[in-house]
Design an enzyme around this catalytic site. Structure first.
Site, short mmCIF file in Angstrom:
data_model
loop_
_atom_site.label_atom_id
_atom_site.label_comp_id
_atom_site.label_asym_id
_atom_site.label_seq_id
_atom_site.Cartn_x
_atom_site.Cartn_y
_atom_site.Cartn_z
CB CYS A 158 -0.91 0.18 1.21
SG CYS A 158 -0.25 -0.52 2.77
CG HIS A 253 -0.43 4.35 3.56
ND1 HIS A 253 -0.92 4.20 4.98
CD2 HIS A 253 0.14 3.28 3.32
CE1 HIS A 253 -1.02 3.14 5.44
NE2 HIS A 253 -0.29 2.36 4.49
P1 NAP Z 1 -5.89 -8.49 9.98
O1 NAP Z 1 -6.88 -7.13 10.48
O2 NAP Z 1 -4.79 -8.80 11.05
O3 NAP Z 1 -6.67 -9.70 9.70
C1 NAP Z 1 -6.04 -10.97 9.33
C2 NAP Z 1 -7.13 -11.85 8.82
O4 NAP Z 1 -6.35 -13.02 8.64
C3 NAP Z 1 -8.19 -12.09 9.73
O5 NAP Z 1 -9.21 -12.43 8.89
C4 NAP Z 1 -7.67 -13.18 10.30
O6 NAP Z 1 -8.71 -14.05 11.13
C5 NAP Z 1 -7.06 -14.17 9.40
N1 NAP Z 1 -6.10 -15.34 10.09
C6 NAP Z 1 -5.06 -14.83 10.89
N2 NAP Z 1 -4.60 -16.08 11.07
C7 NAP Z 1 -5.13 -17.14 10.11
C8 NAP Z 1 -5.12 -18.50 10.03
N3 NAP Z 1 -4.08 -19.16 10.90
N4 NAP Z 1 -5.99 -18.98 9.30
C9 NAP Z 1 -6.84 -18.52 8.40
N5 NAP Z 1 -6.96 -17.00 8.72
C10 NAP Z 1 -6.09 -16.52 9.46
O7 NAP Z 1 -4.73 -7.88 8.73
P2 NAP Z 1 -5.08 -6.75 7.35
O8 NAP Z 1 -4.58 -5.52 7.86
O9 NAP Z 1 -6.65 -7.00 7.21
O10 NAP Z 1 -4.10 -7.51 6.47
C11 NAP Z 1 -4.50 -8.61 5.64
C12 NAP Z 1 -3.67 -8.69 4.68
O11 NAP Z 1 -3.54 -7.65 3.44
C13 NAP Z 1 -2.07 -8.94 5.10
O12 NAP Z 1 -1.51 -9.75 4.49
C14 NAP Z 1 -1.58 -7.49 5.10
O13 NAP Z 1 -0.16 -7.57 4.81
C15 NAP Z 1 -2.25 -6.97 3.78
N6 NAP Z 1 -2.45 -5.59 3.50
C16 NAP Z 1 -2.92 -4.85 4.56
C17 NAP Z 1 -3.18 -3.46 4.09
C18 NAP Z 1 -3.92 -2.67 5.17
O14 NAP Z 1 -3.90 -1.09 4.83
N7 NAP Z 1 -4.28 -2.89 6.37
C19 NAP Z 1 -2.77 -3.11 2.97
C20 NAP Z 1 -2.29 -3.68 1.99
C21 NAP Z 1 -2.24 -5.16 2.19
P3 NAP Z 1 -9.20 -14.04 12.29
O15 NAP Z 1 -10.00 -12.81 12.62
O16 NAP Z 1 -10.06 -15.13 12.73
O17 NAP Z 1 -7.99 -14.20 13.13
#
Ligand code: NAP
Length: 361
Positions: A158, A253
């Site tokens: 991002c 950002h």
């Molecule tokens: P997050 O809020 O921590 O959410 C993580 C997700 O993954 C939750 O749905 C979680 O489920 C699931 N998860 C965790 N452990 C798991 C497992 N062992 N098996 C299956 N599912 C599992 O993270 P996020 O910010 O949404 O980011 C998600 C992805 O997008 C990451 O790879 C991050 O690097 C990428 N990303 C994020 C952004 C941003 O602005 N936030 C931008 C670009 C890319 P539970 O709720 O059940 O734990």
């Protein structure tokens, strides 16, 4: 028209929630399947996110009652989703990489936000305004891996989103850039939920985001790369040095950018005109998430600002301002984009819309 059924993997997280919100009234796609960790599996969606739904708008009615499945159980998605968005954050990148490829092997097109497959040779890393042609990698990916209908497409980090399209627009008009010095001011939502501890963020700036600087510096080379013999050959002609910081902003950002051109530099007026006139393939293809103005330039000297500018063009635009001379290199400017929309879920949806229009879904 029948809508395609969408699965959201990682649906309970920060990015997953944004997918559900943004897809609520989508004309081509409909959320039919949600999956997350075993901790959330087996609960109706509303129960799984109770106390941690982070968006201003309520949970979409159609999603509230969907049963959350375990994302590692690919069989559960069969017959329920035509393709999936991956917003997973598994304990290791290798696990995420393997799981996304396993979905593809089982016939699901996968549009990922994770960094896990960004450097997989035959996986396109897309910003449709810049490298929509990289979709051609899908054909080699399928052939290499014996995939029938499935494939993996990723979007980049991002942090790039706030400067890379303006740089592409200049290069497209023949103004080759050779050096970029970048400082990012990144929102807390970029770290997911609960993310960075509040005691680290209130009244503070954290001058470190693990792994972010290397992504900001390296990922543009793949996006600007050329497809040859079924692979993307990175274009490393722009040298990038960055400092990535976390600031107490919820969404949006900001990137402070200094640039140096190879050869003669265009005038400021020319640069602003190029940005304002920039035409993009997503808009021409009438993708519903394509911003009308992919790059906005604001004249006021105190813009862009996250609160005022992050939602421009349905939060899909890059807003620039403060283009000015630089006493060391050529010019400086400030770019801004919405990290969880343009930089995450909205960007993923745009990738899927592109694939849909190209008859890949
Ligand atoms: P997050 O809020 O921590 O959410 C993580 C997700 O993954 C939750 O749905 C979680 O489920 C699931 N998860 C965790 N452990 C798991 C497992 N062992 N098996 C299956 N599912 C599992 O993270 P996020 O910010 O949404 O980011 C998600 C992805 O997008 C990451 O790879 C991050 O690097 C990428 N990303 C994020 C952004 C941003 O602005 N936030 C931008 C670009 C890319 P539970 O709720 O059940 O734990």
């Amino acid at each position: 028209m029948d809508k395609l059924r969408v699965g959201v993997l990682g649906a309970t997280g920060m990015v997953g929630q944004n997918y559900l919100r943004l897809l609520e009234n989508h004309p081509w796609f409909e959320v039919a399947y949600v999956a997350a960790s075993p901790k959330s599996a087996g609960k109706p969606y509303a129960e799984a996110v109770a106390g941690r739904w982070n968006l201003d708008k309520p949970i979409p009615e159609k999603v509230k009652g969907l049963m959350v499945e375990d994302a590692s159980n690919i069989a559960a998605a069969k017959g329920k989703a035509d393709f999936v968005f991956s917003a997973l954050d598994l304990p290791t990148k290798d696990e995420t990489k393997a799981l996304e490829l396993a979905y593809a092997k089982e016939g699901f097109p996968v549009f990922s936000n994770s960094s896990a497959n960004r450097w997989t040779e035959d996986v396109p890393m897309l910003i449709p305004e810049i490298n929509h042609g990289h979709l051609s990698l899908i054909e080699s990916q399928k052939k290499n891996r014996g995939f029938s209908k499935g494939f993996v497409v990723v979007k980049p980090n991002c942090s790039l989103q706030s400067y890379i399209t303006p740089i592409h627009a200049l290069e497209q008009k023949g103004h080759k850039v050779e050096l970029l010095v970048i400082t990012t001011l990144q929102a807390v939502s970029g770290a997911g939920y609960p993310g960075v501890p509040s005691l680290d963020m209130v009244d503070n700036i954290v001058p470190y985001i693990g792994g972010e600087e290397i992504k900001t510096e390296k990922e543009p080379s793949k996006i600007f790369g050329k497809i040859a013999a079924g692979k993307c050959v990175p274009d490393e002609s722009i040298k990038i040095t960055s400092t990535c910081t976390r600031v107490p902003v919820v969404d949006g950002h900001t990137a402070c950018v200094t640039m140096k051109f190879k050869g003669a530099k265009p005038s400021k007026e020319e640069i602003i005109k190029i940005w304002r006139d920039f035409k993009s393939a997503p808009k021409e293809l009438k993708l519903t998430f394509a911003p009308e103005r992919p790059i906005i330039y604001i004249e006021e000297e105190n813009r862009p600002q996250p609160r005022k500018d992050r939602d421009s063009e349905k939060a899909m635009a890059v807003t620039c301002g403060r283009l000015r001379d630089c006493p060391v290199f050529d010019y400086r400017f400030v770019g801004l984009s919405h990290n969880t929309v343009r930089g995450a879920a909205g960007g993923g949806i745009l990738n899927a819309e592109l694939a849909y229009k190209k008859n890949l879904l």
